[in-house]
Design an enzyme around this catalytic site. Structure first.
Site, mmCIF file in Angstrom:
data_model
loop_
_atom_site.group_PDB
_atom_site.id
_atom_site.type_symbol
_atom_site.label_atom_id
_atom_site.label_comp_id
_atom_site.label_asym_id
_atom_site.label_seq_id
_atom_site.Cartn_x
_atom_site.Cartn_y
_atom_site.Cartn_z
ATOM 1 N N THR A 120 -5.928 4.950 -8.195
ATOM 2 C CA THR A 120 -4.966 5.075 -7.100
ATOM 3 C C THR A 120 -3.637 5.658 -7.575
ATOM 4 O O THR A 120 -3.242 5.445 -8.732
ATOM 5 C CB THR A 120 -4.697 3.667 -6.503
ATOM 6 O OG1 THR A 120 -3.564 3.749 -5.631
ATOM 7 C CG2 THR A 120 -4.373 2.638 -7.573
ATOM 8 N N TYR A 144 -1.614 -4.579 -7.150
ATOM 9 C CA TYR A 144 -2.736 -3.677 -6.866
ATOM 10 C C TYR A 144 -2.736 -2.524 -7.867
ATOM 11 O O TYR A 144 -3.746 -2.238 -8.522
ATOM 12 C CB TYR A 144 -2.628 -3.158 -5.426
ATOM 13 C CG TYR A 144 -3.563 -2.012 -5.141
ATOM 14 C CD1 TYR A 144 -4.942 -2.190 -5.207
ATOM 15 C CD2 TYR A 144 -3.072 -0.737 -4.814
ATOM 16 C CE1 TYR A 144 -5.804 -1.133 -4.967
ATOM 17 C CE2 TYR A 144 -3.931 0.312 -4.570
ATOM 18 C CZ TYR A 144 -5.290 0.108 -4.644
ATOM 19 O OH TYR A 144 -6.147 1.153 -4.418
#
Ligand code: UDP
Length: 333
Positions: A120, A144
């Site tokens: 990501t 995250y």
């Protein structure tokens, strides 16, 4: 394709995974999806077979890998909600980091040495330069992003220790849109992503859309993101797969279009596409949000010959809207 390659896909019943499974199936690969259906849906697996299982169950995972003997593993299964990761970091380190170690262990036992990882743009944190290129430092600002960065670090070490092991990490920017035929799309029980929230507000599932923060250092004060259509992202996976099977070295690629839109621009586009003037409320910043994330996508374009087809915010929103109107997963507030 001379030999039918076998691809083991974790999280293939989820949003991005299901679009990749569809693309793999259409290209004639032999696909096995493994998904615990925590956020995925059985009906979303359009090609190949599905086994319902959790990556925390190492014995079951090991059996699945030993039985299927994949050539390549694609790993999508993960928790992906930034604000949730800020509130419950252990969930993210367990689901995203520990479970990936399980998967890599089991791959090692089964002598599976090709890996495509869903990473990501959140690994960059607040990048110094926009657009951000792959060699920018990883400096995540939420759990995250940290959980994904940790896997990238493991992968590098594993590839160094074992010259047979080769991987590609794809760093996704903001993935949106849906299948052109509206067979699959984002179908979370609770959705936090901007485009989906906007469309659900247009559908009157929510009475207003909240804009999180209008005092960022951007032209209109709201955050800028690089929104990429999920089918273009699926194509990037197929190219990464081809790259690895052609003998390509371990590598990392950004997946974005190279330009971004502010939250306000996305909201305006959602109103235009739907023809619905939904309510918007401007409130304070959400924790963990960098002000701008835009990909330098020159590397994937050059090295993998990626030619995105859907670089058009209105098309992205339109496919998401068509899907949202028939999305079977109810999402009451
Ligand atoms: N956002 C917003 N309202 C919402 C959802 C998101 O203003 O209801 C903003 C969010 O703060 C961020 C951008 O939209 O600046 C994209 O957020 P999203 O959750 O879609 O993706 P992220 O970039 O966090 O992965």
């Amino acid at each position: 394709m001379s030999k039918k390659l076998r691809i083991f896909v974790t999280g293939g019943a989820g949003y991005i995974g299901s679009h990749v499974v569809k693309a793999l199936g259409e290209k004639g690969y032999d696909v096995l999806t493994c998904d615990n259906l925590s956020t995925g849906n059985e009906w979303a697996v359009l090609c190949g077979k599905l086994i319902i299982g959790d990556l925390a169950d190492k014995d079951a995972l090991s059996k699945a890998i030993q039985d299927f003997r994949p050539d390549v593993v694609m790993h999508f299964a993960a928790s992906i909600v930034v604000p949730e990761s800020v509130k419950d970091p252990l969930k993210y380190y367990r689901n995203n980091t520990v479970n990936t170690i399980n998967l890599l262990d089991v791959m090692k036992e089964g002598a599976v040495s090709r890996f495509i990882f869903s990473s990501t743009a959140a690994v960059y944190g607040i990048p110094e330069n926009i657009p951000v290129s792959e060699d920018a430092p990883m400096n995540p600002i939420n759990p995250y992003g940290t959980s994904k960065m940790m896997t990238e670090l493991f992968l590098k070490d594993i590839a160094f220790a074992n010259s047979d092991f080769r991987y590609v990490s794809l760093r996704y920017f903001n993935v949106a849109g849906a299948d052109a035929q509206s067979r699959i799309g984002q179908a979370y029980k609770e959705s936090t992503h901007l485009i989906t929230r906007a469309l659900k507000t247009a559908k009157r599932e929510f009475d207003k859309l909240q804009i999180f923060g209008t005092d960022y250092p951007t032209p209109d004060g709201t955050c800028i993101r690089d929104y990429i259509h999920v089918d273009d992202l699926a194509e990037a996976h197929l190219l990464a797969l081809q790259y690895l099977t052609d003998g390509g070295k371990s590598n990392v690629f950004n997946c974005g279009y190279g330009h971004g839109y502010s939250v306000r621009e996305v909201v305006d586009a959602a109103k235009k596409v739907t023809g619905i003037d939904f309510n918007v409320e401007e409130i304070g910043r959400r924790q963990g949000d960098p002000h701008a994330l835009v990909a330098d996508s020159s590397k994937i374009k050059q090295r993998l010959n990626w030619h995105p087809k859907y670089d058009d915010l209105e098309y992205i929103i339109k496919t998401a809207w068509e899907w949202e109107k028939i999305n079977p997963v109810a999402n009451p507030r």
